[in-house]
Design an enzyme around this catalytic site. Sequence first.
Site, PDB file in Angstrom:
ATOM      1  N   GLU A 215      29.876  59.225  54.383  1.00 15.13           N
ATOM      2  CA  GLU A 215      30.297  57.768  54.019  1.00 15.13           C
ATOM      3  C   GLU A 215      31.557  58.008  53.311  1.00 15.13           C
ATOM      4  O   GLU A 215      32.162  59.011  53.173  1.00 15.13           O
ATOM      5  CB  GLU A 215      29.184  57.254  52.920  1.00 15.13           C
ATOM      6  CG  GLU A 215      27.602  57.111  53.691  1.00 15.13           C
ATOM      7  CD  GLU A 215      26.644  56.219  52.688  1.00 15.13           C
ATOM      8  OE1 GLU A 215      27.162  55.861  51.545  1.00 15.13           O
ATOM      9  OE2 GLU A 215      25.524  56.118  53.203  1.00 15.13           O
TER      10      GLU A 215
ATOM     11  N   ARG B 163      32.629  53.795  41.906  1.00 15.30           N
ATOM     12  CA  ARG B 163      31.455  54.521  42.187  1.00 15.30           C
ATOM     13  C   ARG B 163      31.826  55.391  43.540  1.00 15.30           C
ATOM     14  O   ARG B 163      32.022  54.518  44.479  1.00 15.30           O
ATOM     15  CB  ARG B 163      30.207  53.764  42.041  1.00 15.30           C
ATOM     16  CG  ARG B 163      29.088  54.741  42.751  1.00 15.30           C
ATOM     17  CD  ARG B 163      27.589  53.898  42.716  1.00 15.30           C
ATOM     18  NE  ARG B 163      27.714  52.449  43.590  1.00 15.30           N
ATOM     19  CZ  ARG B 163      26.926  52.612  44.647  1.00 15.30           C
ATOM     20  NH1 ARG B 163      26.200  53.628  45.127  1.00 15.30           N
ATOM     21  NH2 ARG B 163      27.234  51.571  45.454  1.00 15.30           N
TER      22      ARG B 163
ATOM     23  N   HIS C 184      28.066  44.250  44.027  1.00 15.48           N
ATOM     24  CA  HIS C 184      27.184  45.346  44.712  1.00 15.48           C
ATOM     25  C   HIS C 184      26.691  46.327  43.526  1.00 15.48           C
ATOM     26  O   HIS C 184      25.589  46.444  43.561  1.00 15.48           O
ATOM     27  CB  HIS C 184      27.784  46.036  45.673  1.00 15.48           C
ATOM     28  CG  HIS C 184      27.034  46.952  46.721  1.00 15.48           C
ATOM     29  ND1 HIS C 184      25.996  46.522  47.179  1.00 15.48           N
ATOM     30  CD2 HIS C 184      26.949  48.323  46.630  1.00 15.48           C
ATOM     31  CE1 HIS C 184      25.239  47.570  47.685  1.00 15.48           C
ATOM     32  NE2 HIS C 184      25.780  48.670  47.275  1.00 15.48           N
TER      33      HIS C 184
ATOM     34  N   ARG D  74      35.848  52.213  48.123  1.00 17.51           N
ATOM     35  CA  ARG D  74      35.340  50.719  48.242  1.00 17.51           C
ATOM     36  C   ARG D  74      36.123  49.543  47.637  1.00 17.51           C
ATOM     37  O   ARG D  74      36.323  48.759  48.264  1.00 17.51           O
ATOM     38  CB  ARG D  74      34.063  50.656  47.547  1.00 17.51           C
ATOM     39  CG  ARG D  74      32.802  51.146  48.601  1.00 17.51           C
ATOM     40  CD  ARG D  74      31.618  51.017  48.069  1.00 17.51           C
ATOM     41  NE  ARG D  74      30.395  51.673  48.672  1.00 17.51           N
ATOM     42  CZ  ARG D  74      29.301  51.469  48.437  1.00 17.51           C
ATOM     43  NH1 ARG D  74      28.775  51.164  47.429  1.00 17.51           N
ATOM     44  NH2 ARG D  74      28.398  51.893  49.620  1.00 17.51           N
TER      45      ARG D  74
ATOM     46  N   HIS E  67      31.156  45.546  47.329  1.00 15.24           N
ATOM     47  CA  HIS E  67      30.931  46.051  48.361  1.00 15.24           C
ATOM     48  C   HIS E  67      31.544  45.291  49.682  1.00 15.24           C
ATOM     49  O   HIS E  67      31.648  44.018  49.612  1.00 15.24           O
ATOM     50  CB  HIS E  67      29.286  46.040  49.082  1.00 15.24           C
ATOM     51  CG  HIS E  67      29.201  46.994  50.032  1.00 15.24           C
ATOM     52  ND1 HIS E  67      29.452  46.751  51.454  1.00 15.24           N
ATOM     53  CD2 HIS E  67      28.378  48.074  49.921  1.00 15.24           C
ATOM     54  CE1 HIS E  67      29.260  47.861  52.133  1.00 15.24           C
ATOM     55  NE2 HIS E  67      28.422  48.672  51.320  1.00 15.24           N
TER      56      HIS E  67
END
Length: 530
Positions: free
Chosen positions: A119, A378, A343, A284, A238
């Site tokens: 990811e 994160r 998110h 992100r 997100h």
Amino acid sequence: MTSQRNDSITSDVVIVGGGLAGLFCALKLAPRPVTVISAAPLGLGASTAWAQGGIAAAVAEGDSPGAHAADTIAAGAGLVDERVALALAREAPARIDDLLRYGVPFDRDLEGRLAVGREAAHSARRIVHVRGDMAGAAIIAALTEAVRKTPSIRVIEGFAAESLLTESGAVTGLQIRDATDPLASPAVVASRSIVLATGGIGHLYAVTTNPVEASGIGLAIAARAGAVVADAEFVQFHPTAIMVGRDPAPLATEALRGEGAILINKAGERFMAKLHPLAELAPRDVVARAVFAEIAAGRGALLDASKALGTRFAEKFPTVHASCVNAGIDPATQPIPIAPAAHYHMGGIAVDASGRTSLKGLWAGGEVSATGAHGANRLASNSLLEAVVYAARIAEDIGGQWAAPPARKLTAVAARNALMPRVIESSLRTTMASHVGVVREGEHLARAVRMFAHIERSAGNIALRNMATAALLVAASAWSRRESRGGHYRADHPAESPAIARRTMTTIKAAREVAALLAAPLRAVQPETV
């Protein structure tokens, strides 16, 4: 397991929250008696159940905890506690083993080893999944079954926390109320060992991937009891929530981009490749701002997996496929309309390495806590890992001590309540999205701070008051941080400032002082209205 509803309950250990952190902690504490309080039936109100990515763990050949920690530190934009990150990565394999023993069916390769995916911002394939995008649901299902089979765990479902009861800087209990009836009489749970595992703050925003229960309750009641709050301004959006008119918005997992799906605008132009070396796999916050910019410019944003996955889409990502098909989209052949959505909250109640807060007898685990592991942004799939690591640590810490319940009978701190004013709740959520969202600006943040402080002072509904408390903490911290870093982007301060490359530590008292400062010039003009 038993269910119990009374106006006064005494418990050795109380865990508030029925998601991953709460259930894992309860299981780790067994056979010690524990009461788990959940506003929704176990698992149904938890963000964990909706987590599609998986859990990050350096379990593959060639990977290492050091490499995992390095990726975590890089994503956190200078604010990650490096010792915390390394310890988290080192404990990952043991916690994966725990979950396997509890019955979580992680995917395996043809040789029987744990299958791992990649990811965004990870330098290696280290995400363990269940059927592609069903990790969260599978984990919650397994833990819920284990909890219901454990006789030492008492479960109280359908009750929401409202207030912590304290005495001389230590918790003595918790006020709860029927989650479906704000006018019902509250109940009091007496305990000197309370674990908050209530999840995040996503539902404070008009567009979110989080369930309605993620409204900042744990953050608010801890702050109102005097607990220190850390990094409240850092909210992760997100970048690929599926925009089909649902609240909460379904999620198009990051693993899709890990498998080669690309981001395009309505003209079919791929826009990430020119913005970041990692393109769609950039951190992100970078991707979320890029998607936000395309939408703001009127070009729209879509996720296209037609070439990367095509007919394999339904098998590889059944949850996303179902969300798309239900909205009339065939993701195997059509791009998916997307937008950034609130998110994950990197901030929360400040805790130490054992999950202890600044209040005696109060621990916090999962998204409601701020451990220092995430910094300003994160790393993908570290949240579920953090939840199980700290849940295990909290259980170990509590297991080494015992505190007698309060000797005197406790009474509710606010017995009367009012119905939720939906117009004001909607206004709060809309303001969080527009003023405290992906892109922020000083004057907009100031307006939000004033609004939330006014709601907190005047709200007759306790749930709304707690939402306003949590929103005020986020907005005041965002106003105070005059730089851009990680998930916090200020259009009026677009660069990082090395002088303030440090974590935020604050209290609700400090947030209210910011509100008073910002309200002072306006008092002579007109009162704030909601």
